[in-house]
Scaffold this motif. Sequence first.
Motif, PDB file in Angstrom:
ATOM      1  N   SER A   1       0.759  -1.249  -0.070  1.00 56.30           N
ATOM      2  CA  SER A   1       0.090  -0.076  -0.152  1.00 56.30           C
ATOM      3  C   SER A   1       0.872   1.151   0.025  1.00 56.30           C
ATOM      4  O   SER A   1       0.213   2.348  -0.490  1.00 56.30           O
ATOM      5  CB  SER A   1      -0.945  -0.103   1.249  1.00 56.30           C
ATOM      6  OG  SER A   1      -0.228   0.400   2.401  1.00 56.30           O
TER       7      SER A   1
ATOM      8  N   LYS B   1      -8.909   7.941   4.291  1.00 60.34           N
ATOM      9  CA  LYS B   1      -8.448   7.553   2.916  1.00 60.34           C
ATOM     10  C   LYS B   1      -6.904   8.247   2.994  1.00 60.34           C
ATOM     11  O   LYS B   1      -6.232   8.464   1.945  1.00 60.34           O
ATOM     12  CB  LYS B   1      -9.146   8.380   1.924  1.00 60.34           C
ATOM     13  CG  LYS B   1     -10.493   7.672   1.743  1.00 60.34           C
ATOM     14  CD  LYS B   1     -11.416   8.561   0.580  1.00 60.34           C
ATOM     15  CE  LYS B   1     -12.617   7.550   0.392  1.00 60.34           C
ATOM     16  NZ  LYS B   1     -13.487   8.724  -0.609  1.00 60.34           N
TER      17      LYS B   1
ATOM     18  N   ASN C   1      -5.751   7.654  -0.778  1.00 56.54           N
ATOM     19  CA  ASN C   1      -6.500   6.641  -1.572  1.00 56.54           C
ATOM     20  C   ASN C   1      -7.951   6.482  -1.747  1.00 56.54           C
ATOM     21  O   ASN C   1      -8.436   6.622  -0.449  1.00 56.54           O
ATOM     22  CB  ASN C   1      -5.641   5.136  -1.027  1.00 56.54           C
ATOM     23  CG  ASN C   1      -6.229   4.130  -1.630  1.00 56.54           C
ATOM     24  OD1 ASN C   1      -5.563   3.696  -2.588  1.00 56.54           O
ATOM     25  ND2 ASN C   1      -7.203   3.410  -0.909  1.00 56.54           N
TER      26      ASN C   1
ATOM     27  N   GLN D   1       0.822   0.704  -3.998  1.00 62.83           N
ATOM     28  CA  GLN D   1      -0.765   1.206  -4.102  1.00 62.83           C
ATOM     29  C   GLN D   1      -1.489   0.039  -4.600  1.00 62.83           C
ATOM     30  O   GLN D   1      -2.424   0.277  -5.190  1.00 62.83           O
ATOM     31  CB  GLN D   1      -0.890   2.337  -5.017  1.00 62.83           C
ATOM     32  CG  GLN D   1      -0.478   3.629  -4.209  1.00 62.83           C
ATOM     33  CD  GLN D   1       0.893   3.939  -4.209  1.00 62.83           C
ATOM     34  OE1 GLN D   1       1.540   3.788  -5.352  1.00 62.83           O
ATOM     35  NE2 GLN D   1       1.709   3.919  -3.419  1.00 62.83           N
TER      36      GLN D   1
ATOM     37  N   TRP E   1      -4.815  -1.322   0.376  1.00 60.47           N
ATOM     38  CA  TRP E   1      -4.941  -0.323   1.141  1.00 60.47           C
ATOM     39  C   TRP E   1      -4.981  -0.765   2.748  1.00 60.47           C
ATOM     40  O   TRP E   1      -5.897  -1.624   2.892  1.00 60.47           O
ATOM     41  CB  TRP E   1      -6.239   0.767   0.882  1.00 60.47           C
ATOM     42  CG  TRP E   1      -6.462   1.552   1.770  1.00 60.47           C
ATOM     43  CD1 TRP E   1      -7.581   1.751   2.828  1.00 60.47           C
ATOM     44  CD2 TRP E   1      -5.505   2.827   2.082  1.00 60.47           C
ATOM     45  NE1 TRP E   1      -7.243   2.839   3.461  1.00 60.47           N
ATOM     46  CE2 TRP E   1      -6.074   3.665   3.033  1.00 60.47           C
ATOM     47  CE3 TRP E   1      -4.572   3.468   1.487  1.00 60.47           C
ATOM     48  CZ2 TRP E   1      -5.949   4.922   3.673  1.00 60.47           C
ATOM     49  CZ3 TRP E   1      -4.141   4.614   1.762  1.00 60.47           C
ATOM     50  CH2 TRP E   1      -4.598   5.250   2.855  1.00 60.47           C
TER      51      TRP E   1
END
Length: 334
Positions: A168, A225, A274, A172, A175
């Motif tokens: 993450s 996020k 994210n 990416q 998450w």
Amino acid sequence: MILNLCFLSINAQNKPDSAKIISYEEQVTLRINFDTNAEDFIANYNSDAGNFQTRLAINNKIRTSFSVDYKIISAALSFAPDFFPGNNDNSLKGKSSYTDFKFRFFPGQFIQSFNYRNVKRFYVDNMNDFLPDWRKGIDPYFQFPDLRIQTFGGSTSYVFNKDFSLKSIYYQREWQKESSGSLIPVLEYDVSYFTNKTDGLKDKEQQFNIGLNLGYHYNWVIAKKINFAPYIFTGIGGKWSSYQSHLPDGKKSDPEKNKYIIGKFGTGIHLGYNSAKFLFGAKLNVTSAYYKQDSTSEVTNNNVFGLLYFGYRFPPPKVLKRNYDKIQKKIPVL
């Protein structure tokens, strides 16, 4: 040795979401990165007259990378476009070139990467140490237009904490929903080929490096996020080099072989955003590798860079999914 000569001469998920980690491996993730590539080579010489230092750099300060991730596939291509400021001061620093290609795989809690890098044309960055009256932005730098470094390498990492997602932070592909950290050992290895021409004669050097780093990463999820992830590592390794030059009579010199113990240290931070489709973030990393060549000289390779990334996820095109599934049936490991 070649560096010495230069110095001296001047979401869908691939797997169900766990309670703590969301996977995006069934999605295609495209990213573009912009980073300041400030890699240089420094040689320090100690003598009765004082300390002497030479610093070589390349005329590429901003690097661009494009990467794609889908299931087990993860690849990135990096280069340095001439139109960015700091990449095009060719009249004073010479025209450098930089290319870096990476493949990555993710078997279980391991992360395996392979890369190829090609760098050519260096200049002496600390000109005032040689010419006190030298004027920055006006006078040209000492240049080594034929110095080229090609590197083939890789790394193998292992994440001890299964609730911590290094993917993450760096790629990416996932998450992490809850804050967590992990110790991460990394085995690094590469072979580099240095070539340079001096007065029409070619010098060659081959270097093999292997090292083991131990680091700690922490992923702090400061909002639903948004995450903030610092890390630190230290390591030790070995370097084996073999240098050979072409002599004026057309013959080659006997190989000069050396081995060194290398110490490494690094630290960095990551701040990212994210969502199911959009992602972006920034990173700052500092690494340093050091070894002594002999009783009077040492070499330091420093790498300091910041990075910005922007990405987008979307379902795979039918043709990509269909062909990948066909290949996967023949190669189950995919």
